[in-house]
Design a protein around this motif. Sequence first.
Motif, mmCIF file in Angstrom:
data_model
loop_
_atom_site.group_PDB
_atom_site.id
_atom_site.type_symbol
_atom_site.label_atom_id
_atom_site.label_comp_id
_atom_site.label_asym_id
_atom_site.label_seq_id
_atom_site.Cartn_x
_atom_site.Cartn_y
_atom_site.Cartn_z
ATOM 1 N N LEU A 119 -6.013 2.067 -7.528
ATOM 2 C CA LEU A 119 -6.269 0.627 -7.404
ATOM 3 C C LEU A 119 -5.517 -0.181 -8.462
ATOM 4 N N GLU A 127 0.832 -1.206 0.000
ATOM 5 C CA GLU A 127 0.000 0.000 0.000
ATOM 6 C C GLU A 127 0.870 1.261 0.000
ATOM 7 N N ARG A 147 -2.693 -3.038 -7.669
ATOM 8 C CA ARG A 147 -2.806 -4.422 -8.175
ATOM 9 C C ARG A 147 -1.609 -4.790 -9.047
#
Length: 235
Positions: free
Chosen positions: A178, A158, A182
């Motif tokens: 996002l 993160e 990923r």
Amino acid sequence: MTQISHDNSSIPVLTIDGPSGAGKGAVSARVAESLGWHLLDSGAIYRAVALAVLDEGIDAGDGAAIVGLCADLDLDFAAGEDGISVLLGGQPVDRRLRAEDVSAMASRVAALPAVRQALLDLQRRFRRGPGLVADGRDMGTVVFADAPCKVFLQASVEERAKRRYKQLKQKGESVKFLRLFRDLEERDRRDRERAVSPTVPADDAEVIDSTSLGLDEVVERVLEHVRQRLGREKS
Ligand code: DC
């Protein structure tokens, strides 16, 4: 007749390995400057090979052609305005090395064992006095396995995605958090699990988690590691 020794194994090396976005580049540059040591950005070598593969239209699956290209690679590093500049065929290629297609090709060529083998000597030639800071994935496990100083820099996915997001936004690029998160997770998994030179800490590496540390703190910890391993007092 006097024998000239080419054995450079007594020259100290600090290896800094870790996943993408853990801050290896910034930390390595600062530490190398502070120690007055040379700097090897091994990722730039894989990127330069990838760029040459794309420029010459070589098929990514043609390992033999890529190995041939590594042998003839006209690669150099020079001090430029924004730090060290990478020269391919005498021309600076820094911006192109960061392009998305080059990044993707770099990770493909880096997974080929014969390519990794072909680049070993080139990387080891950077070991010059008074010392070398080597930044990459397998510096401490393979390329400079005998290095006295080894750090493995990590940070949570993160945090690394956040840092990358900020960098890209500052450059005015449109990115989705996002998606970045990923992609990073996926690349981490591929790097960790690949058969050759996976991104794992060497047994004798000090693991530093930079998730909640600033750049200055990480640099200080790394310098402390070097002092301890080389038995030097802080001056
Ligand atoms: O650190 P970087 O993002 O510039 O690295 C580019 C690519 O090369 C990346 O896919 C990881 C790979 N690499 C590697 O396999 N071994 C290294 N010592 C350095 C980089």
